[in-house]
Design a protein around this motif. Structure first.
Motif, mmCIF file in Angstrom:
data_model
loop_
_atom_site.group_PDB
_atom_site.id
_atom_site.type_symbol
_atom_site.label_atom_id
_atom_site.label_comp_id
_atom_site.label_asym_id
_atom_site.label_seq_id
_atom_site.Cartn_x
_atom_site.Cartn_y
_atom_site.Cartn_z
ATOM 1 N N HIS A 198 0.820 -1.218 0.000
ATOM 2 C CA HIS A 198 0.000 0.000 0.000
ATOM 3 C C HIS A 198 0.854 1.267 0.000
ATOM 4 N N ASN A 199 1.934 1.271 0.782
ATOM 5 C CA ASN A 199 2.767 2.483 0.874
ATOM 6 C C ASN A 199 3.542 2.717 -0.413
ATOM 7 N N THR A 254 1.902 0.519 -6.410
ATOM 8 C CA THR A 254 1.196 0.072 -5.210
ATOM 9 C C THR A 254 -0.172 -0.493 -5.601
ATOM 10 N N GLU A 313 3.914 -7.015 3.240
ATOM 11 C CA GLU A 313 2.906 -6.112 3.839
ATOM 12 C C GLU A 313 1.489 -6.547 3.467
#
Ligand SMILES: [Zn+2]
Ligand SMILES: [Zn+2]
Length: 257
Positions: A195-196, A203, A227
């Motif tokens: 996500h980041n 992303t 993640e």
């Protein structure tokens, strides 16, 4: 034509060495990700996109028993370091295996694998390769491979379109000229690291935006970092967009495009 995800993980592979996060400790087999690669099987031909450090284990898992060509997206270690393992297919098939890469990547491959190309390796047991430099669309036994120039940070790398499927791993930006080559897709496969934001990878949110613009029938995300847990990430995605996983197979229509 059948497409199999040989690997769907980011460069470290998942589990990541020494990591105790929930994804790396997960018991869900979908969270076990080897380095990103796909294999295409059609009319008895087998074409691999990238030879990862996990290529041998991936080929054992998927019972790959021949190899007709390797196509490279770029030459980061997680996409090329399994190249030596193709030599068993030379012995079985008794001919050189064609490899395809753009001029920059082919130079890298010749440098990284000096012993393969130098011609004075005394010990035997090296791959026999037939290098082809990609400078436009090319044909593999009736399948047209269209190179898709994209950016991976500052590095120009390639995705590929074949029939109405596109595979773009390792990118952070798709130029408009390449977006124009991604119309009318049945399947779009995109890098979605986490996500980041990341300087060299797309992303989940960025890749969803691309999916929303291009409107393929289905999309799959790959090159996934720890993640992103498989189940929790998938449940938050639209129904026509899925996280890919190692061993996922999809049937592809072989029509024009
Ligand atoms: Zn990579
Ligand atoms: Zn890369």
């Amino acid at each position: 034509m059948k497409l199999t995800f040989l690997g769907t993980g980011t460069s470290t592979g998942i589990p990541t060495l020494g990591c105790h996060c929930p994804t790396c400790f997960s018991t869900d087999p979908h969270d076990y990700r080897t380095r990103s690669s796909i294999v295409l099987e059609f009319d008895g031909h087998v074409v691999v996109v990238d030879t990862t450090p996990d290529f041998r284990q991936q080929a054992l898992r998927e019972r790959i028993e021949r190899l007709d060509a390797v196509v490279f997206t770029h030459t980061h270690a997680d996409h090329v370091f399994g190249l030596d393992d193709v030599r068993v297919f030379n012995l079985r098939q008794k001919h050189a295996i064609p490899i395809y890469a753009d001029s920059r990547s082919m130079e890298d491959i010749r440098r990284i694998f000096t012993y393969i190309f130098k011609g004075d390796y005394a010990a035997g047991g090296i791959p026999r390769l037939d290098p082809h430099v990609i400078d436009g669309p090319f044909d593999l036994w009736g399948m047209r491979m269209v190179p898709l120039p994209v950016l991976h940070g500052d590095l120009p790398v390639l995705g590929f379109r074949f029939h109405r499927t596109a595979y773009i791993t390792d990118f952070s930006a798709i130029p408009e000229s390449t977006m124009a080559m991604l119309q009318d897709l049945d399947v779009l496969i995109l890098d979605a690291l986490r996500h980041n934001p990341h300087p060299t990878h797309s992303t989940v949110e960025q890749s969803l935006e691309i999916v929303n613009r291009l409107r393929p029938r289905r999309a799959f995300f790959t090159h996934i970092a720890h993640e992103l847990g498989h189940e929790s990430t998938n449940s938050a995605l639209p129904p026509n967009v899925r996280l890919a996983y190692d061993g996922l197979k999809i049937e592809l229509p072989e029509d024009s495009g």
